[in-house]
Write an enzyme that holds these catalytic residues in place. Structure first.
Site, PDB file in Angstrom:
ATOM      1  N   GLU A 288       0.826  -1.206   0.000  1.00  0.00           N
ATOM      2  CA  GLU A 288       0.000   0.000   0.000  1.00  0.00           C
ATOM      3  C   GLU A 288       0.865   1.263   0.000  1.00  0.00           C
ATOM      4  O   GLU A 288       0.422   2.320  -0.443  1.00  0.00           O
ATOM      5  CB  GLU A 288      -0.907  -0.015   1.239  1.00  0.00           C
ATOM      6  CG  GLU A 288      -2.295   0.515   0.977  1.00  0.00           C
ATOM      7  CD  GLU A 288      -3.262   0.228   2.115  1.00  0.00           C
ATOM      8  OE1 GLU A 288      -4.236  -0.485   1.889  1.00  0.00           O
ATOM      9  OE2 GLU A 288      -3.044   0.727   3.243  1.00  0.00           O
ATOM     10  N   HIS A 309       7.319 -27.004  -1.053  1.00  0.00           N
ATOM     11  CA  HIS A 309       6.672 -28.133  -1.730  1.00  0.00           C
ATOM     12  C   HIS A 309       5.529 -27.674  -2.631  1.00  0.00           C
ATOM     13  O   HIS A 309       4.760 -28.489  -3.119  1.00  0.00           O
ATOM     14  CB  HIS A 309       6.186 -29.137  -0.681  1.00  0.00           C
ATOM     15  CG  HIS A 309       7.327 -29.700   0.112  1.00  0.00           C
ATOM     16  ND1 HIS A 309       7.863 -30.946  -0.114  1.00  0.00           N
ATOM     17  CD2 HIS A 309       8.071 -29.146   1.107  1.00  0.00           C
ATOM     18  CE1 HIS A 309       8.873 -31.148   0.710  1.00  0.00           C
ATOM     19  NE2 HIS A 309       9.027 -30.064   1.464  1.00  0.00           N
ATOM     20  N   LYS A 423     -14.512   0.561  -3.507  1.00  0.00           N
ATOM     21  CA  LYS A 423     -15.583   0.982  -2.587  1.00  0.00           C
ATOM     22  C   LYS A 423     -16.667   1.735  -3.348  1.00  0.00           C
ATOM     23  O   LYS A 423     -17.852   1.511  -3.142  1.00  0.00           O
ATOM     24  CB  LYS A 423     -15.024   1.875  -1.473  1.00  0.00           C
ATOM     25  CG  LYS A 423     -14.077   1.153  -0.542  1.00  0.00           C
ATOM     26  CD  LYS A 423     -13.625   2.077   0.574  1.00  0.00           C
ATOM     27  CE  LYS A 423     -12.466   1.477   1.329  1.00  0.00           C
ATOM     28  NZ  LYS A 423     -11.790   2.417   2.204  1.00  0.00           N
TER      29      LYS A 423
END
Ligand code: PA5
Length: 446
Positions: A288, A309, A423
């Site tokens: 961010e 793995h 948003k």
């Protein structure tokens, strides 16, 4: 006492010491800009000298509220998202027993909500809390974040139904803005205990404010030691410390030198499952802060040896755009030897009598060399042991290095304009009042 340390020896086959040192003027300019507040983002530098400003009286207030929750509650739900969530979870998980996850002795279980909008998560949470004495720490700087506000609405209702309104108000604590936002309005109206998130401390830099300190204290951990570790790093990473000895300056310079040489992805590696959320916190801090203006190192993470793995093949052999930063814990908190087995059917008797941690360390060293041979530069951050003091050091080290690194990259590390876009679309799709125009426009695109 030892401190955390940074080793960049396994980077210099990819970028030279000279290439790293070439960033010294930019790093020093960034340090100066942070101190003097001369660059964009200068209204969000409250974290810079936060550790040294935390006094014992404030710690005492946090501990007193934590003690009330600890004495009254079996479970405390911490509601928050992003910077209002990840720091507390990172520290609590790093310090907790793996199998009593988030369950320290003689205290409430600390669990988290408000960081997703999953109907299953929330209804399972409500079912789990049914009949339990639970408290809530509602954390939101803006006080209006949908995920957190939605969870808090549900938690408040159930808390009041189970305790009664008056008693519920004694086990709900708000951590929010001093004056604005719905969380502040509710806290004042209902008479909740509350703590303020300083205006000049952004979410992802707020773990050393009540945002992180209160949940960590409720979980039973030593917040004085955590702050004291951060204070030590505030001294050790200050601009007064020469570039070559300043681990934050060196980390910022090294990652920028690697980025300039085509290494676009940084993978934070741990060899302790407890550090999974430390990586999640770090990813938010760096992602961010730096991912702007179409620039920035992409922060990724793996938990080794587990992910060797699954992701090991890509790291060893995939596109050579990555570098690794390893969090290496020098000394485990427990002791366990590999037992001898008379039949030795698994062929592991060559390990008998060794500490499990020695096996882990050899996996770490072997992997480091294999990845370097495969073209992956490797830095190591050594942490003497997993305790509050060293986690406090690590937090401040990553924060200050992030501020320096972001300014060296040429972005404002303290804003996050990109997170608003989803948003707006979500509110338009949910027909939030005020979003009528966007609603029509967005529906036409579906
Ligand atoms: O770092 C940030 O600024 C964000 O991650 C915020 O912390 C997150 O969006 C939550 O915001 P708020 O605390 O306002 O609810």
């Amino acid at each position: 006492m030892k401190n955390i340390s940074l080793n960049i020896d396994k980077v210099t086959g990819f970028v030279t010491r000279e290439q790293i040192e070439a960033f010294k003027p930019q790093v020093e300019a960034a340090q100066k800009a942070l101190e003097e507040g001369t660059l964009p983002g200068n209204d969000s530098l409250g974290w810079l000298h936060l550790p040294s400003s935390i006094g014992s009286e404030f710690i005492g207030q946090l501990k007193a509220v934590a003690e009330t929750l600890r004495s009254k509650c079996e479970v405390v739900v911490v509601a928050g998202i992003g910077g209002s969530y990840l720091g507390a979870r990172a520290v609590i998980e790093a310090l907790s027993n793996n199998f009593a996850a988030l369950l320290p002795a003689n205290g409430p279980r600390v669990i988290f909500a408000g960081h997703n909008i999953s109907e299953d998560y929330l209804s399972e949470l409500m079912a789990y809390l049914k009949g339990k004495k639970f408290g809530v720490i509602n954390i939101s700087k803006s006080g209006t974040t949908t995920e957190t506000a939605l969870a808090f609405r549900l938690l408040k209702k159930q808390c009041e139904e189970q305790w009664g309104k008056a008693e519920a108000s004694e086990v709900i604590v708000a951590i929010t803005d001093a004056v604005k936002g719905a969380a502040r309005v509710t806290a004042d109206k209902e008479g909740y205990k509350s703590f303020i998130i300083p205006d000049n401390v952004g979410g992802r830099f707020s773990v050393l404010t009540p945002v992180g300190l209160l949940p960590i204290a409720v979980a039973g951990y030593d917040i004085e030691a955590l702050v004291s570790g951060a204070q030590q790093m505030e001294k050790d990473c200050s601009p007064a410390v020469p570039f070559e000895q300043n681990i934050a300056a060196m980390y910022a310079a090294t990652r920028n030198a690697l980025y300039a040489n085509g290494k676009k992805i940084e993978i934070l590696v741990n060899y302790q499952p407890k550090l999974h959320f430390t990586s999640e916190w770090w990813k938010q801090l760096y992602g961010e802060s730096e991912g702007k203006d179409h620039k920035g190192i992409f922060p990724a993470s793996v938990d080794f040896s587990t992910d060797l793995h699954s992701m090991g093949q890509w790291i060893q052999d995939g596109e050579r755009t990555i570098f690794e930063t390893v969090l290496s814990i020098e000394k485990p908190n427990s002791s366990l030897l590999v037992p001898c087995d008379d039949e030795n059917l698994d062929g592991l008797n060559f390990l008998a009598g060794k500490h499990v941690d020695e096996v882990n360390k050899m996996a770490e060293l072997g992997t480091q060399l294999a990845h370097v041979d495969g073209g992956v530069p490797n830095m190591r951050i050594s942490i003497p042991e997993l305790n509050e003091y060293y986690i406090g050091q690590l937090i401040y080290f990553f924060e200050i290095a992030c501020g320096i690194s972001g300014y060296v990259l040429g972005v404002n590390p303290f804003n996050q304009p990109g997170v608003e876009d989803y948003k707006r679309n979500m509110f338009a799709l949910l027909d939030k009042p005020g979003y009528e125009e966007q609603s029509k426009a967005i529906r036409a695109r579906l």
